[in-house]
Scaffold this motif. Structure first.
Motif, short mmCIF file in Angstrom:
data_model
loop_
_atom_site.label_atom_id
_atom_site.label_comp_id
_atom_site.label_asym_id
_atom_site.label_seq_id
_atom_site.Cartn_x
_atom_site.Cartn_y
_atom_site.Cartn_z
N LEU A 152 -9.32 -11.20 -3.82
CA LEU A 152 -9.34 -9.82 -3.33
C LEU A 152 -7.95 -9.30 -2.94
O LEU A 152 -7.57 -8.19 -3.32
CB LEU A 152 -10.29 -9.73 -2.13
CG LEU A 152 -10.46 -8.36 -1.48
CD1 LEU A 152 -10.96 -7.34 -2.48
CD2 LEU A 152 -11.41 -8.46 -0.29
N THR A 153 -7.21 -10.07 -2.18
CA THR A 153 -5.92 -9.58 -1.68
C THR A 153 -4.96 -9.27 -2.82
O THR A 153 -4.32 -8.21 -2.84
CB THR A 153 -5.29 -10.61 -0.73
OG1 THR A 153 -6.15 -10.80 0.40
CG2 THR A 153 -3.94 -10.13 -0.23
N TYR A 154 -4.87 -10.17 -3.80
CA TYR A 154 -3.94 -9.93 -4.90
C TYR A 154 -4.41 -8.75 -5.75
O TYR A 154 -3.60 -7.92 -6.17
CB TYR A 154 -3.82 -11.18 -5.78
CG TYR A 154 -2.80 -11.01 -6.88
CD1 TYR A 154 -1.47 -11.33 -6.66
CD2 TYR A 154 -3.16 -10.52 -8.14
CE1 TYR A 154 -0.52 -11.16 -7.66
CE2 TYR A 154 -2.23 -10.35 -9.14
CZ TYR A 154 -0.91 -10.68 -8.90
OH TYR A 154 0.03 -10.50 -9.88
N ALA A 155 -5.73 -8.67 -6.00
CA ALA A 155 -6.24 -7.58 -6.84
C ALA A 155 -5.97 -6.22 -6.22
O ALA A 155 -5.51 -5.29 -6.90
CB ALA A 155 -7.74 -7.77 -7.09
N THR A 156 -6.24 -6.07 -4.93
CA THR A 156 -6.01 -4.78 -4.28
C THR A 156 -4.52 -4.48 -4.15
O THR A 156 -4.10 -3.33 -4.29
CB THR A 156 -6.66 -4.76 -2.90
OG1 THR A 156 -6.24 -5.92 -2.14
CG2 THR A 156 -8.18 -4.79 -3.02
N SER A 157 -3.71 -5.49 -3.89
CA SER A 157 -2.26 -5.27 -3.80
C SER A 157 -1.69 -4.83 -5.14
O SER A 157 -0.83 -3.93 -5.20
CB SER A 157 -1.56 -6.55 -3.33
OG SER A 157 -1.98 -6.91 -2.03
N ALA A 158 -2.19 -5.42 -6.22
CA ALA A 158 -1.71 -5.03 -7.55
C ALA A 158 -2.11 -3.59 -7.85
O ALA A 158 -1.31 -2.81 -8.41
CB ALA A 158 -2.29 -5.97 -8.61
N MET A 159 -3.33 -3.19 -7.49
CA MET A 159 -3.75 -1.81 -7.71
C MET A 159 -2.90 -0.85 -6.87
O MET A 159 -2.50 0.22 -7.36
CB MET A 159 -5.23 -1.66 -7.34
CG MET A 159 -6.17 -2.43 -8.25
SD MET A 159 -7.89 -2.37 -7.66
CE MET A 159 -8.25 -0.62 -7.86
N PHE A 192 1.53 3.13 -6.38
CA PHE A 192 2.49 3.40 -5.31
C PHE A 192 1.78 3.83 -4.02
O PHE A 192 2.26 4.68 -3.27
CB PHE A 192 3.50 4.48 -5.73
CG PHE A 192 4.27 4.12 -6.96
CD1 PHE A 192 5.34 3.24 -6.89
CD2 PHE A 192 3.91 4.64 -8.20
CE1 PHE A 192 6.06 2.90 -8.03
CE2 PHE A 192 4.63 4.30 -9.34
CZ PHE A 192 5.70 3.42 -9.25
N LEU A 193 0.62 3.20 -3.77
CA LEU A 193 -0.15 3.46 -2.55
C LEU A 193 -0.60 2.11 -1.96
O LEU A 193 -1.79 1.76 -1.99
CB LEU A 193 -1.38 4.34 -2.85
CG LEU A 193 -1.10 5.77 -3.29
CD1 LEU A 193 -2.40 6.44 -3.76
CD2 LEU A 193 -0.48 6.57 -2.14
N PRO A 194 0.32 1.33 -1.42
CA PRO A 194 -0.07 -0.02 -0.94
C PRO A 194 -0.98 0.02 0.28
O PRO A 194 -1.86 -0.83 0.42
CB PRO A 194 1.27 -0.68 -0.62
CG PRO A 194 2.20 0.47 -0.34
CD PRO A 194 1.76 1.58 -1.23
N ILE A 195 -0.78 0.99 1.18
CA ILE A 195 -1.53 0.99 2.45
C ILE A 195 -3.02 1.19 2.24
O ILE A 195 -3.83 0.39 2.76
CB ILE A 195 -0.94 2.04 3.40
CG1 ILE A 195 0.48 1.64 3.83
CG2 ILE A 195 -1.84 2.20 4.63
CD1 ILE A 195 1.15 2.63 4.75
N PRO A 196 -3.50 2.21 1.52
CA PRO A 196 -4.95 2.36 1.38
C PRO A 196 -5.63 1.18 0.70
O PRO A 196 -6.77 0.84 1.03
CB PRO A 196 -5.11 3.66 0.58
CG PRO A 196 -3.78 3.90 -0.03
CD PRO A 196 -2.77 3.32 0.89
N PHE A 197 -4.94 0.53 -0.22
CA PHE A 197 -5.57 -0.60 -0.90
C PHE A 197 -5.58 -1.84 0.00
O PHE A 197 -6.49 -2.68 -0.13
CB PHE A 197 -4.85 -0.87 -2.22
CG PHE A 197 -5.19 0.11 -3.29
CD1 PHE A 197 -6.31 -0.07 -4.08
CD2 PHE A 197 -4.41 1.24 -3.49
CE1 PHE A 197 -6.65 0.86 -5.06
CE2 PHE A 197 -4.74 2.17 -4.45
CZ PHE A 197 -5.86 1.98 -5.24
N LEU A 198 -4.62 -1.97 0.88
CA LEU A 198 -4.71 -3.03 1.88
C LEU A 198 -5.85 -2.76 2.86
O LEU A 198 -6.53 -3.69 3.31
CB LEU A 198 -3.38 -3.13 2.64
CG LEU A 198 -2.20 -3.71 1.86
CD1 LEU A 198 -0.94 -3.68 2.72
CD2 LEU A 198 -2.50 -5.15 1.43
N VAL A 199 -6.08 -1.49 3.17
CA VAL A 199 -7.22 -1.14 4.02
C VAL A 199 -8.52 -1.50 3.32
O VAL A 199 -9.47 -2.00 3.96
CB VAL A 199 -7.17 0.35 4.38
CG1 VAL A 199 -8.45 0.77 5.10
CG2 VAL A 199 -5.96 0.66 5.24
#
Length: 326
Positions: free
Chosen positions: A241-248, A253-260
């Motif tokens: 999960l963490t890598y997939a959302t970070s890659a998206m 260029f929106l790292p914060i919402p995908f980390l959320v």
């Protein structure tokens, strides 16, 4: 606590009943108000901050890529925990063995995997094909029965699964050993006196009582394993999960919402695991005075507790205290 005597009333079956009034504690009220204000401020800071981009979070939280990553994370979590539990039971039994070779091998396993960081271990698992391009099974310094190329059999998924499981088995082995040690040795001696075999004693006598000690920390380790799967990128495995959302997030260029998004899924799964852990603890805590039922009432104490359970079993008289209570 202050008290006062009320005048006897014809409707009150107890004459001169004492009506107790709790001592006022304004500090508790002030502390509760302060905590509620701080919680409201934190919630306001989360909801009103536009940098979190809640519209993006709601749009992608159910994305097929995110759901697939959640499933892979669950497979890694539960698969590694199953392997770790099997290894841990074996290691715990080896630690209790009279054979010194078994004891020392178990100790060395626990010492190594607890003494090195999990991230470092996963890096070495990822380099296994470099260290050992070919693996074989046979007699040391003798003939080989069969061999295979490491890359052909041990893919990144299996390396990550075994890496997580081996590391976790060292911690679970100590939890298992503590649970087995918590059971009174007299239990096993009494079972042996009845002619029970060692395996049956372990299954029917020792383990059911040891589970009361084993379940809570094992549940914590399972929740911890859920988050530890984020480190398998060291293998490298890029399905969790963490890598997939970070890659998206990096692609858009929106790292914060995908980390959320990742954080919300971790919180959801952790909440479900905590509920399951609660019911397991209550199940294995029966008869020890620690299991809680509805509304936080102890099942082993108070009216309708142990005495009601004894009466419901039908093995004694209806009033279990009739012969001893005048």
């Amino acid at each position: 606590m202050s008290s006062s005597k009320a005048p006897a009333s014809g409707n009150d079956p107890v004459p001169n009943r004492i009506h107790a009034r709790p001592v006022p504690r304004p500090g508790r009220l002030v502390a509760a108000v302060v905590v509620l204000v701080l919680a409201a401020m934190a919630a306001n800071a989360l909801v009103t901050n536009e940098n979190f981009r809640w519209d993006v979070v709601w749009l992608y939280v159910r994305d097929v890529v995110v759901i697939r990553a959640v499933l892979w994370t669950l497979v890694l979590t539960f698969g590694s925990m199953v392997i770790a539990v099997v290894l841990a039971v074996t290691l715990a039994m080896m630690r209790r063995s009279d054979n010194p070779v078994m004891r020392w091998v178990s100790w060395a396993w626990i010492w190594f995997f607890r003494g090195t960081p999990i991230y470092t271990q996963l890096i070495f698992w990822g380099l296994l094909a470099v260290l050992y391009p070919r693996l074989s099974l046979g007699i040391p310094f003798g003939p080989e029965f069969f061999s295979f190329r490491t890359d052909d059999v041990l893919t990144a998924f299996w390396l990550a699964l075994f890496g997580l499981a081996f590391n976790e088995s060292a911690y679970l082995a100590e939890i298992m050993r503590a649970g087995l040690t918590s059971v009174d040795p007299g239990q096993a001696e009494a079972a042996k006196a009845l002619g029970m075999k060692d395996g049956k004693i372990m299954r029917r006598v020792i383990l059911p009582q040891a589970m009361r000690v084993i379940v809570p920390p094992t549940g914590n380790e399972t929740i911890s394993m859920l988050k530890t799967t984020s480190l398998v990128v060291a293998v490298p495995l890029t399905l969790e999960l963490t890598y997939a959302t970070s890659a998206m997030g990096n692609r858009q260029f929106l790292p914060i919402p995908f980390l959320v998004i990742a954080a919300l899924w971790y919180l959801l799964i952790t909440s479900i695991l905590m509920v399951g852990q609660h019911y397991l603890e209550r199940y294995y805590g029966r008869g020890f005075g620690t299991a809680t039922g509805r509304r936080g009432k102890s099942k082993g104490t108070g009216p309708g507790g142990k005495q009601a359970a004894i009466a419901a079993a039908g093995t004694v008289k209806e009033d279990v205290n009739r012969e001893v209570t005048p």
